[in-house]
Design an enzyme around this catalytic site. Structure first.
Site, short mmCIF file in Angstrom:
data_model
loop_
_atom_site.label_atom_id
_atom_site.label_comp_id
_atom_site.label_asym_id
_atom_site.label_seq_id
_atom_site.Cartn_x
_atom_site.Cartn_y
_atom_site.Cartn_z
CG ASP A 87 -2.84 -20.47 1.38
OD1 ASP A 87 -2.14 -19.98 2.27
OD2 ASP A 87 -2.47 -21.43 0.68
CG ASP A 97 -8.24 -4.84 1.35
OD1 ASP A 97 -9.36 -4.62 1.85
OD2 ASP A 97 -7.85 -4.31 0.30
CE1 TYR A 109 -4.42 -1.25 0.47
CE2 TYR A 109 -3.01 -3.13 0.91
CZ TYR A 109 -4.24 -2.61 0.58
OH TYR A 109 -5.29 -3.45 0.36
CE LYS A 120 0.92 -18.09 0.13
NZ LYS A 120 0.14 -19.32 0.31
#
Ligand code: NAI
Length: 420
Positions: free
Chosen positions: A283, A307, A166, A236
């Site tokens: 995930d 997000d 971002y 991750k």
């Protein structure tokens, strides 16, 4: 809005004599008076329809809880379309100054015009007071939901707000910048040509120890103060070792600090009385949130993963229209609805005012007006359980063959007030 404690912008910001500003002490804790000035930005699109509902509901809860002994003085600050109409910048400096001076504030959604230059107003706001943690509690209030047993969802997501992709350090494919960055990595860093093809765009993903740790500490304090059982740190780390992997490790380092080591456990089988901290691959977490949402109590994560995770979690309880949010830094806080400006329904009186209303309740808790906050939560629950709601709630109930009453935005607010 005709309330005697609401001070609309009248050519300038209109600060009432009766109100007092919240002060930030040197230790960054707040000194909250009984008559705090709270600025509000109505926002664009449906903002001017839902924001007054929030103010009316919060006023009713304050009156019931404190009988006039504590009262909020609401001061309007302009931004977005309304500021532009007055020939001001979309995010006027006077608004930023007021928000900073007032320490705690609340806003409706602000639109980011597509195709026009300039930063998103939300980014300007978040960066202006370094609101480094976005906090989203996601819970079920009785509304129609896409999953069975939605009461299994009760999770608070801490999304880092000041790091990650971002930061917009980006080089478009084919640009001079992309060529330079590519050459640097190939010539100076020994990266193989094939890893960065000539036609690649490049986005930089910075993630810092300082920014991660201050965010993690905030989440740990929240978990401890709210008697949470477990905290999952998502990322991750298996793929992005220098960023998301480091984030997970830094979180574990914070757990070893004096303030936390007796309260948070990093062991597989956590000793009773301690909050269990674990690492989860993003995930995996997204899948588990759908299959087994009660596995999560508090989630700490980075900006981009936050997000995704918060939108998925919101969807489990019917969408972002039901979820409040707070952007919080060192003391400074800005509460806001989580949805956008809803241009397709603006002006029709059908917008769901719950996201900003519950953000108002979250704000009350933040400034220590817990009794009033509880009145709001309970009244919202009772209103929905009776089958009352705006069009989105009504059609959701209809699909489930449940008896429901469709209310306008304003009527919905009035109903909640009657339940307070
Ligand atoms: P959106 O949330 O405005 O709309 C998505 C869908 O949800 C629309 O069908 C809309 O009618 C519906 N919806 C949204 N809020 C609702 C409510 N309270 N009650 C009932 N239905 C509701 O999202 P979109 O279209 O992606 O974004 C539109 C604009 O909003 C963009 O300019 C975007 O930048 C801005 N935005 C601002 C945010 C903020 O200020 N925090 C957050 C998200 C988007």
């Amino acid at each position: 809005m005709k309330n005697e404690n609401v001070f609309l912008w009248n050519g300038k910001i209109n600060i009432p004599q009766e109100g007092e500003f919240i002060k930030l002490k040197s230790d960054r804790n707040m000194d909250v008076p009984d008559n705090p000035v709270i600025p509000f930005i109505s926002g664009d699109g449906i903002g001017p329809e839902i924001t007054p509902v929030m103010i009316n509901v919060v006023n009713a809860a304050m009156e019931k809880a404190y009988g006039g002994a504590k009262k909020i003085y609401w001061v309007e600050a302009l931004a977005g379309d309304k500021a532009e109409e007055k020939e001001m910048e979309r995010m006027p400096q006077e608004t930023l100054d007021l928000l900073k001076r007032s320490v705690v504030s609340i806003k409706g959604p602000l639109g980011t015009p597509v195709g026009k230059p300039g930063k998103s107003l939300n980014s300007i706001l978040r960066q202006s007071m370094d609101f480094y943690s976005a906090i989203r509690p996601v819970y079920y209030l009785g509304q129609p939901t896409p999953i069975p047993d939605p009461e299994r969802v009760d999770v608070t997501i801490f999304r880092e707000n000041s790091d990650d992709v971002y930061m917009a350090i980006e080089y478009m494919a084919g640009s001079e910048g992309a060529k330079k960055v590519r050459n640097f990595f190939i010539n100076e860093m020994g990266v193989k040509d094939a890893s960065i093809p000539e036609d690649a765009g490049i986005t930089i993903k910075p993630m810092s120890e300082f920014k991660t740790k201050r965010h993690v500490r905030k989440a740990f304090r929240y978990a401890i103060n709210n008697n949470k059982k477990s905290i999952a740190v998502a990322g991750k780390g298996n793929i992005m070792k220098a960023t998301e992997g480091a984030f997970l490790n830094w979180a574990f380092e914070v757990a070893k600090e004096d303030e936390f080591k007796d309260k948070i456990s990093t062991e597989q089988s956590s000793p009773s009385g301690k909050i269990k901290l674990s690492k989860v691959i993003t995930d995996q977490m997204l899948m588990q949130l759908v299959l087994n949402p009660n596995a999560y109590d508090v989630i700490i994560t980075q900006n981009l993963n936050g997000d995704y995770i918060s939108d998925l979690a919101s969807a489990l309880v019917g969408g972002p229209g039901f979820v409040p949010s707070g952007n919080i830094g060192d003391g400074y806080a800005l509460f806001e609805s989580t949805h956008g400006v809803g241009m397709d329904i603006a002006g029709k009186g059908i917008a769901n005012p719950l996201s900003i209303t519950l953000s108002g309740a979250m704000m009350l808790e933040y400034i220590g007006f817990n009794e009033a906050a509880k009145l709001v939560y309970d009244a919202v629950k009772r209103t929905i359980y009776q089958g009352n709601g705006t069009r989105d709630i009504y059609t959701g109930f209809e699909k489930l063959d449940k008896k429901a009453v469709e209310l306008s935005t304003v009527e919905f607010g009035k109903h909640i007030i009657r339940e307070i």
